[in-house]
Write a protein that holds these residues in place. Structure first.
Motif, PDB file in Angstrom:
ATOM      1  N   SER A 121       0.812  -1.213   0.000  1.00 34.05           N
ATOM      2  CA  SER A 121       0.000   0.000   0.000  1.00 34.05           C
ATOM      3  C   SER A 121       0.845   1.261   0.000  1.00 34.05           C
ATOM      4  CB  SER A 121      -0.919   0.009   1.226  1.00 34.05           C
ATOM      5  OG  SER A 121      -0.147   0.206   2.421  1.00 34.05           O
ATOM      6  N   GLY A 122       2.118   1.115   0.355  1.00 27.99           N
ATOM      7  CA  GLY A 122       2.988   2.276   0.438  1.00 27.99           C
ATOM      8  C   GLY A 122       2.999   2.934   1.796  1.00 27.99           C
ATOM      9  N   ARG A 123       2.207   2.389   2.717  1.00 29.40           N
ATOM     10  CA  ARG A 123       2.194   2.966   4.068  1.00 29.40           C
ATOM     11  C   ARG A 123       3.488   2.667   4.828  1.00 29.40           C
ATOM     12  NH1 ARG A 123      -3.263   1.337   3.456  1.00 29.40           N
ATOM     13  NH2 ARG A 123      -2.799  -0.739   4.310  1.00 29.40           N
ATOM     14  N   LEU A 124       4.180   1.592   4.428  1.00 28.81           N
ATOM     15  CA  LEU A 124       5.477   1.265   4.999  1.00 28.81           C
ATOM     16  C   LEU A 124       6.462   1.035   3.861  1.00 28.81           C
ATOM     17  CD1 LEU A 124       4.761  -1.260   7.938  1.00 28.81           C
ATOM     18  CD2 LEU A 124       5.605   1.081   8.139  1.00 28.81           C
ATOM     19  N   SER A 125       7.724   1.286   4.132  1.00 32.13           N
ATOM     20  CA  SER A 125       8.794   1.049   3.153  1.00 32.13           C
ATOM     21  C   SER A 125       9.955   0.364   3.853  1.00 32.13           C
ATOM     22  CB  SER A 125       9.278   2.378   2.548  1.00 32.13           C
ATOM     23  OG  SER A 125       8.224   3.057   1.901  1.00 32.13           O
ATOM     24  N   ILE A 126      10.871  -0.218   3.060  1.00 33.88           N
ATOM     25  CA  ILE A 126      12.065  -0.823   3.621  1.00 33.88           C
ATOM     26  C   ILE A 126      12.829   0.236   4.418  1.00 33.88           C
ATOM     27  CG2 ILE A 126      14.219  -2.030   3.123  1.00 33.88           C
ATOM     28  CD1 ILE A 126      11.662  -3.578   2.440  1.00 33.88           C
ATOM     29  N   GLY A 127      13.219  -0.110   5.637  1.00 33.47           N
ATOM     30  CA  GLY A 127      13.922   0.835   6.501  1.00 33.47           C
ATOM     31  C   GLY A 127      13.024   1.509   7.514  1.00 33.47           C
ATOM     32  N   ASP A 128      11.697   1.386   7.333  1.00 39.13           N
ATOM     33  CA  ASP A 128      10.762   1.976   8.295  1.00 39.13           C
ATOM     34  C   ASP A 128      10.687   1.136   9.565  1.00 39.13           C
ATOM     35  OD1 ASP A 128      10.195   4.016   6.589  1.00 39.13           O
ATOM     36  OD2 ASP A 128       8.228   3.260   5.971  1.00 39.13           O
ATOM     37  N   HIS A 129      10.293   1.791  10.649  1.00 36.16           N
ATOM     38  CA  HIS A 129      10.072   1.089  11.909  1.00 36.16           C
ATOM     39  C   HIS A 129       8.653   0.531  11.959  1.00 36.16           C
ATOM     40  CE1 HIS A 129      13.635   3.372  13.057  1.00 36.16           C
ATOM     41  NE2 HIS A 129      13.717   2.629  14.156  1.00 36.16           N
ATOM     42  N   LEU A 130       8.516  -0.635  12.546  1.00 31.78           N
ATOM     43  CA  LEU A 130       7.181  -1.147  12.839  1.00 31.78           C
ATOM     44  C   LEU A 130       6.627  -0.393  14.043  1.00 31.78           C
ATOM     45  CD1 LEU A 130       7.483  -5.048  12.527  1.00 31.78           C
ATOM     46  CD2 LEU A 130       6.611  -3.421  10.862  1.00 31.78           C
ATOM     47  N   PRO A 131       5.313  -0.387  14.184  1.00 32.57           N
ATOM     48  CA  PRO A 131       4.735   0.235  15.376  1.00 32.57           C
ATOM     49  C   PRO A 131       5.252  -0.452  16.638  1.00 32.57           C
ATOM     50  CG  PRO A 131       3.047  -0.198  13.727  1.00 32.57           C
ATOM     51  CD  PRO A 131       4.294  -0.884  13.262  1.00 32.57           C
ATOM     52  N   GLY A 132       5.100   0.197  17.764  1.00 30.11           N
ATOM     53  CA  GLY A 132       5.505  -0.388  19.033  1.00 30.11           C
ATOM     54  C   GLY A 132       4.767  -1.688  19.307  1.00 30.11           C
ATOM     55  N   GLU A 133       5.328  -2.478  20.202  1.00 31.91           N
ATOM     56  CA  GLU A 133       4.781  -3.806  20.497  1.00 31.91           C
ATOM     57  C   GLU A 133       3.321  -3.747  20.921  1.00 31.91           C
ATOM     58  OE1 GLU A 133       5.578  -6.553  24.173  1.00 31.91           O
ATOM     59  OE2 GLU A 133       7.248  -6.781  22.768  1.00 31.91           O
ATOM     60  N   ARG A 134       2.982  -2.819  21.823  1.00 36.15           N
ATOM     61  CA  ARG A 134       1.612  -2.753  22.311  1.00 36.15           C
ATOM     62  C   ARG A 134       0.642  -2.397  21.196  1.00 36.15           C
ATOM     63  NH1 ARG A 134      -1.645   1.176  23.684  1.00 36.15           N
ATOM     64  NH2 ARG A 134       0.002   2.757  23.554  1.00 36.15           N
ATOM     65  N   VAL A 135       1.009  -1.380  20.406  1.00 37.99           N
ATOM     66  CA  VAL A 135       0.131  -0.932  19.312  1.00 37.99           C
ATOM     67  C   VAL A 135      -0.045  -2.031  18.274  1.00 37.99           C
ATOM     68  CG1 VAL A 135      -0.111   0.714  17.420  1.00 37.99           C
ATOM     69  CG2 VAL A 135       0.699   1.486  19.656  1.00 37.99           C
ATOM     70  N   LEU A 136       1.060  -2.704  17.927  1.00 41.47           N
ATOM     71  CA  LEU A 136       0.980  -3.744  16.901  1.00 41.47           C
ATOM     72  C   LEU A 136       0.169  -4.938  17.379  1.00 41.47           C
ATOM     73  CD1 LEU A 136       1.832  -4.522  14.071  1.00 41.47           C
ATOM     74  CD2 LEU A 136       3.975  -5.434  14.990  1.00 41.47           C
ATOM     75  N   ALA A 137       0.327  -5.301  18.643  1.00 43.88           N
ATOM     76  CA  ALA A 137      -0.446  -6.415  19.202  1.00 43.88           C
ATOM     77  C   ALA A 137      -1.936  -6.095  19.176  1.00 43.88           C
ATOM     78  CB  ALA A 137       0.013  -6.722  20.626  1.00 43.88           C
ATOM     79  N   GLU A 138      -2.282  -4.854  19.501  1.00 44.79           N
ATOM     80  CA  GLU A 138      -3.693  -4.460  19.482  1.00 44.79           C
ATOM     81  C   GLU A 138      -4.224  -4.423  18.060  1.00 44.79           C
ATOM     82  OE1 GLU A 138      -3.804  -0.722  21.468  1.00 44.79           O
ATOM     83  OE2 GLU A 138      -3.585  -1.588  23.484  1.00 44.79           O
ATOM     84  N   THR A 139      -3.402  -3.940  17.136  1.00 45.47           N
ATOM     85  CA  THR A 139      -3.821  -3.860  15.732  1.00 45.47           C
ATOM     86  C   THR A 139      -4.112  -5.236  15.158  1.00 45.47           C
ATOM     87  OG1 THR A 139      -2.520  -1.852  15.372  1.00 45.47           O
ATOM     88  CG2 THR A 139      -3.131  -3.123  13.412  1.00 45.47           C
ATOM     89  N   LEU A 140      -3.262  -6.198  15.497  1.00 44.91           N
ATOM     90  CA  LEU A 140      -3.390  -7.549  14.945  1.00 44.91           C
ATOM     91  C   LEU A 140      -4.223  -8.464  15.831  1.00 44.91           C
ATOM     92  CD1 LEU A 140       0.294  -8.033  13.703  1.00 44.91           C
ATOM     93  CD2 LEU A 140      -1.703  -7.310  12.386  1.00 44.91           C
ATOM     94  N   GLN A 141      -4.608  -7.961  17.003  1.00 42.23           N
ATOM     95  CA  GLN A 141      -5.434  -8.712  17.949  1.00 42.23           C
ATOM     96  C   GLN A 141      -4.769 -10.035  18.345  1.00 42.23           C
ATOM     97  OE1 GLN A 141      -9.323  -8.990  16.046  1.00 42.23           O
ATOM     98  NE2 GLN A 141      -9.908  -6.988  16.863  1.00 42.23           N
ATOM     99  N   VAL A 142      -3.499  -9.908  18.758  1.00 43.25           N
ATOM    100  CA  VAL A 142      -2.750 -11.052  19.270  1.00 43.25           C
ATOM    101  C   VAL A 142      -2.114 -10.643  20.581  1.00 43.25           C
ATOM    102  CG1 VAL A 142      -2.250 -11.968  16.963  1.00 43.25           C
ATOM    103  CG2 VAL A 142      -0.635 -10.396  18.042  1.00 43.25           C
ATOM    104  N   SER A 143      -1.722 -11.644  21.370  1.00 48.48           N
ATOM    105  CA  SER A 143      -1.090 -11.330  22.645  1.00 48.48           C
ATOM    106  C   SER A 143       0.324 -10.811  22.402  1.00 48.48           C
ATOM    107  CB  SER A 143      -1.031 -12.577  23.534  1.00 48.48           C
ATOM    108  OG  SER A 143      -0.099 -13.513  23.008  1.00 48.48           O
ATOM    109  N   ARG A 144       0.838 -10.050  23.344  1.00 46.54           N
ATOM    110  CA  ARG A 144       2.176  -9.494  23.186  1.00 46.54           C
ATOM    111  C   ARG A 144       3.234 -10.594  23.225  1.00 46.54           C
ATOM    112  NH1 ARG A 144       2.341  -3.934  26.693  1.00 46.54           N
ATOM    113  NH2 ARG A 144       4.414  -3.824  25.705  1.00 46.54           N
ATOM    114  N   GLY A 145       2.975 -11.653  24.019  1.00 47.17           N
ATOM    115  CA  GLY A 145       3.904 -12.785  24.053  1.00 47.17           C
ATOM    116  C   GLY A 145       3.988 -13.479  22.705  1.00 47.17           C
ATOM    117  N   SER A 146       2.827 -13.696  22.087  1.00 43.77           N
ATOM    118  CA  SER A 146       2.794 -14.333  20.769  1.00 43.77           C
ATOM    119  C   SER A 146       3.439 -13.440  19.727  1.00 43.77           C
ATOM    120  CB  SER A 146       1.347 -14.635  20.367  1.00 43.77           C
ATOM    121  OG  SER A 146       0.763 -15.576  21.242  1.00 43.77           O
TER     122      SER A 146
END
Length: 258
Positions: free
Chosen positions: A18-43
């Motif tokens: 989609s172009g929202r991310l590119s090579i070299g970009d940071h992923l969102p923080g662990e908490r935000v990404l876990a909530e976005t994907l609806q998975v536990s932080r451990g997983s």
């Protein structure tokens, strides 16, 4: 049901497309990404470790622009891991590696575009390999970089990625075979001369000539490293042709690109 690392990979792929991310970009923080994907932080942590092993991301602690989880997309890392496993289980033999590398390198030379080559980097690598005090392992590492650099002139990034993965997967075996040679100094001198000959043909835009020299270069080193059997003795000349050719490929295929 999808595994968590597959869910994360799908999300990263969609964001890249989609172009929202590119090579070299940071992923969102662990908490935000876990909530976005609806998975536990451990997983999520376990999934990120898998993706890091596959070369999709790089994680580092601390502060600054290079810390955190960064998208790297280094496919050769995943391919090398897969090849290592295939070699370990003997689903792939070193003979197969030799054959594929021969095809990739000669094809790349035959389809090279003079304007696309990184000739400055190739020349610098040749100069570094001229150091007579260079350790065998360092020479082989520079040699690998040189061959991959030349292959990029063909303008096909998949070729270079495959070559990088092939070399990474067999690096230890390549080093062992080189160190077993009776006169590495003489071998290195010949390889340096052949490297420069290939470079000159490519710089002259002589694709056919470069491809021919590469084929001779790869096969010549393969033959040299296959002259000793497992016991370290020189095989007799009798039967050194058809009878011993196939085992020889397996013994030295990993060294064919030096």
């Amino acid at each position: 049901m999808k595994k968590v690392h597959e869910t994360v990979m799908d999300w990263v792929t969609a964001e890249l497309r989609s172009g929202r991310l590119s090579i070299g970009d940071h992923l969102p923080g662990e908490r935000v990404l876990a909530e976005t994907l609806q998975v536990s932080r451990g997983s999520l942590r376990e999934a990120l470790r898998v993706l890091e092993a596959l070369g999709t991301i790089r994680t580092s602690t601390g502060s600054g622009p290079r810390s955190g989880t960064i998208i790297t997309a280094a496919p050769e890392q995943a391919l090398a891991l897969a090849l290592n496993m295939q070699l370990a289980t003997r689903h792939v033999e070193h003979e197969h590696i030799f054959e594929v590398r021969l095809l990739l390198e000669t094809w790349s030379a035959a389809h090279a575009d003079l304007a696309s080559g990184d000739w400055a980097t190739a020349a610098a690598l040749l100069d570094r390999m001229d150091d007579p005090a260079l350790a065998v392992a360092d020479f082989l590492q520079l040699d690998a970089q040189y061959h991959v650099t030349l292959s990029r002139a063909a303008g096909n990034p998949l070729i270079s990625t495959l070559m990088d993965a092939l070399r990474t997967s067999i690096a230890d075996h390549t080093l062992a075979r080189a160190e077993a040679l009776p006169d590495w100094t003489a071998t290195a001198a010949r390889l340096r001369a052949e490297h420069r000959g290939i470079y000159e043909r490519m710089r002259a835009d002589d694709r056919e000539g470069a491809s021919t020299l590469l084929r001779e270069h790869i096969r010549g080193y393969y033959l040299e490293t296959s002259r000793r059997d497992g016991a370290g003795e020189m095989p007799s000349d009798e039967g050194a042709g058809a009878a011993s050719a196939e085992p020889a490929v397996d013994a030295a295929a990993t060294d064919s690109g030096a």
